[in-house]
Design a protein around this motif. Structure first.
Motif, PDB file in Angstrom:
ATOM      1  N   ALA A 197       0.829  -1.212   0.000  1.00  0.00           N
ATOM      2  CA  ALA A 197       0.000   0.000   0.000  1.00  0.00           C
ATOM      3  C   ALA A 197       0.858   1.255   0.000  1.00  0.00           C
ATOM      4  O   ALA A 197       1.799   1.393   0.776  1.00  0.00           O
ATOM      5  CB  ALA A 197      -0.913  -0.005   1.226  1.00  0.00           C
ATOM      6  N   GLY A 198       0.528   2.163  -0.901  1.00  0.00           N
ATOM      7  CA  GLY A 198       1.243   3.436  -0.944  1.00  0.00           C
ATOM      8  C   GLY A 198       2.470   3.399  -1.826  1.00  0.00           C
ATOM      9  O   GLY A 198       2.825   4.389  -2.446  1.00  0.00           O
ATOM     10  N   LEU A 199       3.145   2.243  -1.884  1.00  0.00           N
ATOM     11  CA  LEU A 199       4.348   2.139  -2.715  1.00  0.00           C
ATOM     12  C   LEU A 199       3.998   1.635  -4.100  1.00  0.00           C
ATOM     13  O   LEU A 199       4.393   2.207  -5.110  1.00  0.00           O
ATOM     14  CB  LEU A 199       5.362   1.192  -2.063  1.00  0.00           C
ATOM     15  CG  LEU A 199       5.956   1.676  -0.743  1.00  0.00           C
ATOM     16  CD1 LEU A 199       6.844   0.605  -0.142  1.00  0.00           C
ATOM     17  CD2 LEU A 199       6.751   2.953  -0.972  1.00  0.00           C
ATOM     18  N   VAL A 200       3.252   0.535  -4.127  1.00  0.00           N
ATOM     19  CA  VAL A 200       2.904  -0.061  -5.413  1.00  0.00           C
ATOM     20  C   VAL A 200       1.490   0.324  -5.795  1.00  0.00           C
ATOM     21  O   VAL A 200       1.204   0.706  -6.919  1.00  0.00           O
ATOM     22  CB  VAL A 200       3.027  -1.595  -5.343  1.00  0.00           C
ATOM     23  CG1 VAL A 200       2.736  -2.208  -6.709  1.00  0.00           C
ATOM     24  CG2 VAL A 200       4.408  -1.982  -4.855  1.00  0.00           C
ATOM     25  N   SER A 201       0.568   0.228  -4.800  1.00  0.00           N
ATOM     26  CA  SER A 201      -0.828   0.454  -5.119  1.00  0.00           C
ATOM     27  C   SER A 201      -1.389   1.563  -4.243  1.00  0.00           C
ATOM     28  O   SER A 201      -0.976   1.739  -3.106  1.00  0.00           O
ATOM     29  CB  SER A 201      -1.619  -0.829  -4.861  1.00  0.00           C
ATOM     30  OG  SER A 201      -1.532  -1.163  -3.491  1.00  0.00           O
ATOM     31  N   LEU A 202      -2.320   2.309  -4.791  1.00  0.00           N
ATOM     32  CA  LEU A 202      -3.092   3.237  -3.979  1.00  0.00           C
ATOM     33  C   LEU A 202      -4.449   2.586  -3.772  1.00  0.00           C
ATOM     34  O   LEU A 202      -5.175   2.386  -4.733  1.00  0.00           O
ATOM     35  CB  LEU A 202      -3.238   4.584  -4.683  1.00  0.00           C
ATOM     36  CG  LEU A 202      -1.969   5.443  -4.703  1.00  0.00           C
ATOM     37  CD1 LEU A 202      -2.245   6.765  -5.397  1.00  0.00           C
ATOM     38  CD2 LEU A 202      -1.459   5.701  -3.299  1.00  0.00           C
ATOM     39  N   MET A 206      -9.308   4.842  -0.626  1.00  0.00           N
ATOM     40  CA  MET A 206      -8.582   6.100  -0.459  1.00  0.00           C
ATOM     41  C   MET A 206      -8.605   6.907  -1.761  1.00  0.00           C
ATOM     42  O   MET A 206      -8.887   8.098  -1.775  1.00  0.00           O
ATOM     43  CB  MET A 206      -7.149   5.762  -0.071  1.00  0.00           C
ATOM     44  CG  MET A 206      -6.325   6.907   0.389  1.00  0.00           C
ATOM     45  SD  MET A 206      -4.689   6.283   0.778  1.00  0.00           S
ATOM     46  CE  MET A 206      -3.823   6.795  -0.677  1.00  0.00           C
ATOM     47  N   THR A 207      -8.321   6.206  -2.864  1.00  0.00           N
ATOM     48  CA  THR A 207      -8.335   6.863  -4.161  1.00  0.00           C
ATOM     49  C   THR A 207      -9.702   7.477  -4.424  1.00  0.00           C
ATOM     50  O   THR A 207      -9.799   8.625  -4.883  1.00  0.00           O
ATOM     51  CB  THR A 207      -8.020   5.837  -5.272  1.00  0.00           C
ATOM     52  OG1 THR A 207      -6.974   5.004  -4.807  1.00  0.00           O
ATOM     53  CG2 THR A 207      -7.595   6.508  -6.538  1.00  0.00           C
ATOM     54  N   GLY A 213     -12.781  14.516  -3.654  1.00  0.00           N
ATOM     55  CA  GLY A 213     -12.456  15.819  -3.110  1.00  0.00           C
ATOM     56  C   GLY A 213     -12.052  15.839  -1.647  1.00  0.00           C
ATOM     57  O   GLY A 213     -11.916  16.906  -1.058  1.00  0.00           O
ATOM     58  N   ALA A 214     -11.828  14.647  -1.046  1.00  0.00           N
ATOM     59  CA  ALA A 214     -11.453  14.643   0.367  1.00  0.00           C
ATOM     60  C   ALA A 214      -9.979  15.005   0.524  1.00  0.00           C
ATOM     61  O   ALA A 214      -9.173  14.874  -0.402  1.00  0.00           O
ATOM     62  CB  ALA A 214     -11.719  13.273   0.981  1.00  0.00           C
ATOM     63  N   GLU A 215      -9.661  15.463   1.726  1.00  0.00           N
ATOM     64  CA  GLU A 215      -8.287  15.785   2.101  1.00  0.00           C
ATOM     65  C   GLU A 215      -7.456  14.488   2.076  1.00  0.00           C
ATOM     66  O   GLU A 215      -7.822  13.523   2.743  1.00  0.00           O
ATOM     67  CB  GLU A 215      -8.339  16.356   3.522  1.00  0.00           C
ATOM     68  CG  GLU A 215      -7.135  17.090   4.022  1.00  0.00           C
ATOM     69  CD  GLU A 215      -6.757  18.279   3.168  1.00  0.00           C
ATOM     70  OE1 GLU A 215      -5.553  18.432   2.970  1.00  0.00           O
ATOM     71  OE2 GLU A 215      -7.648  19.031   2.708  1.00  0.00           O
ATOM     72  N   PRO A 216      -6.321  14.394   1.335  1.00  0.00           N
ATOM     73  CA  PRO A 216      -5.555  13.143   1.262  1.00  0.00           C
ATOM     74  C   PRO A 216      -5.182  12.590   2.636  1.00  0.00           C
ATOM     75  O   PRO A 216      -5.276  11.384   2.856  1.00  0.00           O
ATOM     76  CB  PRO A 216      -4.307  13.538   0.475  1.00  0.00           C
ATOM     77  CG  PRO A 216      -4.737  14.675  -0.364  1.00  0.00           C
ATOM     78  CD  PRO A 216      -5.783  15.409   0.416  1.00  0.00           C
ATOM     79  N   TYR A 222      -8.444   6.897   7.062  1.00  0.00           N
ATOM     80  CA  TYR A 222      -9.515   5.918   6.883  1.00  0.00           C
ATOM     81  C   TYR A 222      -8.980   4.632   6.266  1.00  0.00           C
ATOM     82  O   TYR A 222      -9.366   3.537   6.622  1.00  0.00           O
ATOM     83  CB  TYR A 222     -10.637   6.498   6.016  1.00  0.00           C
ATOM     84  CG  TYR A 222     -11.736   7.104   6.840  1.00  0.00           C
ATOM     85  CD1 TYR A 222     -12.775   6.312   7.320  1.00  0.00           C
ATOM     86  CD2 TYR A 222     -11.723   8.456   7.174  1.00  0.00           C
ATOM     87  CE1 TYR A 222     -13.772   6.853   8.104  1.00  0.00           C
ATOM     88  CE2 TYR A 222     -12.718   9.005   7.954  1.00  0.00           C
ATOM     89  CZ  TYR A 222     -13.749   8.198   8.421  1.00  0.00           C
ATOM     90  OH  TYR A 222     -14.726   8.728   9.197  1.00  0.00           O
ATOM     91  N   GLN A 223      -8.054   4.804   5.312  1.00  0.00           N
ATOM     92  CA  GLN A 223      -7.514   3.622   4.640  1.00  0.00           C
ATOM     93  C   GLN A 223      -6.744   2.738   5.617  1.00  0.00           C
ATOM     94  O   GLN A 223      -6.868   1.520   5.588  1.00  0.00           O
ATOM     95  CB  GLN A 223      -6.608   4.044   3.474  1.00  0.00           C
ATOM     96  CG  GLN A 223      -6.190   2.871   2.598  1.00  0.00           C
ATOM     97  CD  GLN A 223      -7.387   2.188   1.957  1.00  0.00           C
ATOM     98  OE1 GLN A 223      -8.239   2.833   1.365  1.00  0.00           O
ATOM     99  NE2 GLN A 223      -7.472   0.874   2.093  1.00  0.00           N
ATOM    100  N   ILE A 224      -5.960   3.361   6.495  1.00  0.00           N
ATOM    101  CA  ILE A 224      -5.217   2.574   7.482  1.00  0.00           C
ATOM    102  C   ILE A 224      -6.187   1.825   8.385  1.00  0.00           C
ATOM    103  O   ILE A 224      -6.021   0.622   8.649  1.00  0.00           O
ATOM    104  CB  ILE A 224      -4.286   3.482   8.313  1.00  0.00           C
ATOM    105  CG1 ILE A 224      -3.195   4.057   7.407  1.00  0.00           C
ATOM    106  CG2 ILE A 224      -3.651   2.708   9.453  1.00  0.00           C
ATOM    107  CD1 ILE A 224      -2.285   5.050   8.089  1.00  0.00           C
ATOM    108  N   LEU A 225      -7.216   2.538   8.822  1.00  0.00           N
ATOM    109  CA  LEU A 225      -8.237   1.906   9.660  1.00  0.00           C
ATOM    110  C   LEU A 225      -8.813   0.674   8.968  1.00  0.00           C
ATOM    111  O   LEU A 225      -8.890  -0.416   9.543  1.00  0.00           O
ATOM    112  CB  LEU A 225      -9.347   2.922   9.948  1.00  0.00           C
ATOM    113  CG  LEU A 225     -10.565   2.393  10.702  1.00  0.00           C
ATOM    114  CD1 LEU A 225     -10.205   2.106  12.141  1.00  0.00           C
ATOM    115  CD2 LEU A 225     -11.720   3.369  10.626  1.00  0.00           C
TER     116      LEU A 225
END
Lengths: 267, 201
Positions: A197-202, A206-207, A213-216, A222-225
């Motif tokens: 996550a984050g390195l290879v894939s988003l 989250m995407t 329009g959400a704040e990254p 939320y994604q970590i949760l």
């Protein structure tokens, strides 16, 4: 900020799927039919759920939310079963898969809604339904893989299991290697996606939030949760499935009991 | 009460089978293929469903946990299986001395199991099984793949174990001469019935 998609935009993407289907038919790879059916199912199912969610978000009836959850869990349980090459006979198969989904998804979602998100009311469908859906979708894969690996390997390694029984090992011990192998098979997808996550894939959720329009930084939280919930849910779900099935594979005198398994051809 | 007692044992369409075996006694058993010899041994080890009673030294089969029973009533199947990488990993404590007595000259504990022949697996399978020090040995055509020299070592090893422990054994074989050589009493299974071996067969 938020760009709405038109039917025309979607049909462009659909053309790609059709092209793939044509190529597959041309090369005689034999996935075209399944691909078309799956694409059609996605379109119909998602359109319908879009309508349901729309009216659901307006109503906030706890019973209605519960009913939706119930339907989602049962369908996921059914999907798990249909991916098994050898499943438990009778209601055991469905019971084991839905029961484990209840632990892996429903309980974890409720826990999360109560303690982490603290939505008001806690069952507000805007949080409850998408969360449960995401958990079900991901834990389902892990559970299906773990279950299939356990029954298939046990079937293939019957002589080894019986040899270990002959040497006086308990049923629990005789199948322990196969069980941990099945556990690994079930957990690898989520472990891989957490590692990448984050390195290879988003990740998709989250995407989606960012595109909407959400704040990254908020989307990342939320994604970590979600990742943590999925890995815990998958883990507990697979463990409960493996425990139940490996118990069911032996009778009370610790003999292998394969007549409790039903063979079916999985696609 | 005998050392090992089989009463009214029924399995599949075989039986009822009655047999009493004393300590240090070896019973020879033969019969046509498919007559239920292997199934009898599996039932005694409680690996197949059956009815009737099996009693070892006044302990009923059902009163012990199945895996405990199997350490005391041990089955050596016609084919043995090895699931770890090397031979030694399958043993609690590998004994070179015992392996030598069964005809292994070098130390085989480090051997990868893939290089074992069927005959070697049978001899090592016996050693592995005897680690539990069972009271009853159930041997299913144990020397079918052995050359005469190793067959003799195997027979001596079992006879010695049964005598010293003391234990008892049921030895299934198609070789009637072998059964006469190693066993005290010989039986035949035919159509699911246990028959006393007639003299001269």
């Amino acid at each position: 900020m938020f760009i709405k998609l038109t039917t025309f935009d979607l049909s462009l993407a659909a053309v790609l799927v059709v092209l793939l289907g044509v190529l597959s038919t041309y090369m005689k790879l034999g996935v075209a039919k399944q691909l078309y059916i799956a694409a059609l199912r996605t379109t119909i199912q998602l359109s319908l759920i879009g309508l349901v969610l729309k009216s659901l978000f307006e109503s906030t009836q706890p019973l209605f939310v519960l009913l939706i959850c119930f339907v989602m869990i049962s369908v996921a349980g059914w999907e798990i079963l249909s991916r098994q090459k050898r499943k438990l006979k009778g209601w055991w198969g469905f019971g084991v898969s839905t029961g484990s989904l209840f632990i892996s998804s429903f309980l974890i979602t409720v826990l999360c809604l109560f303690s982490v998100i603290q939505a008001d009311p806690w069952y507000s469908p805007q949080y409850a339904v998408p969360l449960l859906g995401m958990l079900l979708g991901n834990t389902m894969t892990g559970i299906a893989l773990g279950m299939d690996r356990l029954t298939q390997t046990a079937w293939q390694q019957r002589p080894v299991i019986e040899q270990r029984l002959m040497l006086g090992e308990s049923a629990h011990k005789a199948i322990s290697d196969i069980r941990s192998e099945a556990m690994r098979a079930g957990m690898i997808p989520i472990i891989n996606s957490m590692a990448a996550a984050g390195l290879v894939s988003l990740p998709g959720m989250m995407t989606g939030q960012i595109m909407a329009g959400a704040e990254p930084v908020e989307a990342v939280k939320y994604q970590i949760l979600i990742m943590f919930m999925i890995s815990a849910g998958t883990g507990f779900g697979v463990i409960s499935v493996l425990w139940l099935i490996s118990k069911r594979l032996f009778d009370d005198r610790e003999r292998l009991c394969f007549r409790r398994l039903l063979k079916q051809s999985a696609d | 009460m005998s050392f090992f007692n089989i009463q009214a044992l029924k399995y599949l369409d075989c039986g009822p089978i009655n047999l009493q075996i004393e300590a240090s006694e070896i019973i020879g058993l033969n019969g046509p293929s498919g007559s239920g010899k292997s199934r009898l041994l599996r039932s005694l080890a409680d690996l197949d469903e059956h009815t009737g009673s099996v009693i070892l030294k006044a302990t009923e089969q059902g009163s012990l946990k199945a895996h405990v029973w199997r350490t005391q009533v041990a089955l050596l199947s016609a084919e043995t299986y090895w699931w770890l990488d090397t031979v030694g990993e399958h043993f609690q404590s590998y004994s070179t001395e015992n392996a030598n007595a069964l005809g292994f000259e070098s130390d085989v504990s480090a051997w990868p199991v893939s290089r074992l022949s069927t005959g070697e697996k049978q001899r090592l399978g016996l050693l592995r099984l005897l680690e539990n020090e069972p009271d009853v040995l159930l041997l299913d055509e144990p020397t079918a793949n052995l050359d005469p020299e190793n067959e003799q070592l195997f027979e001596n090893y079992v006879m010695n174990y049964v005598h010293v422990k003391p234990a008892c054994a049921i030895w299934v074989s198609h070789d009637v001469e072998q059964l006469k050589r190693i066993s005290h009493r010989q039986y035949r299974i035919e159509k699911g019935q246990l028959l006393t071996q007639e003299k001269g067969i």
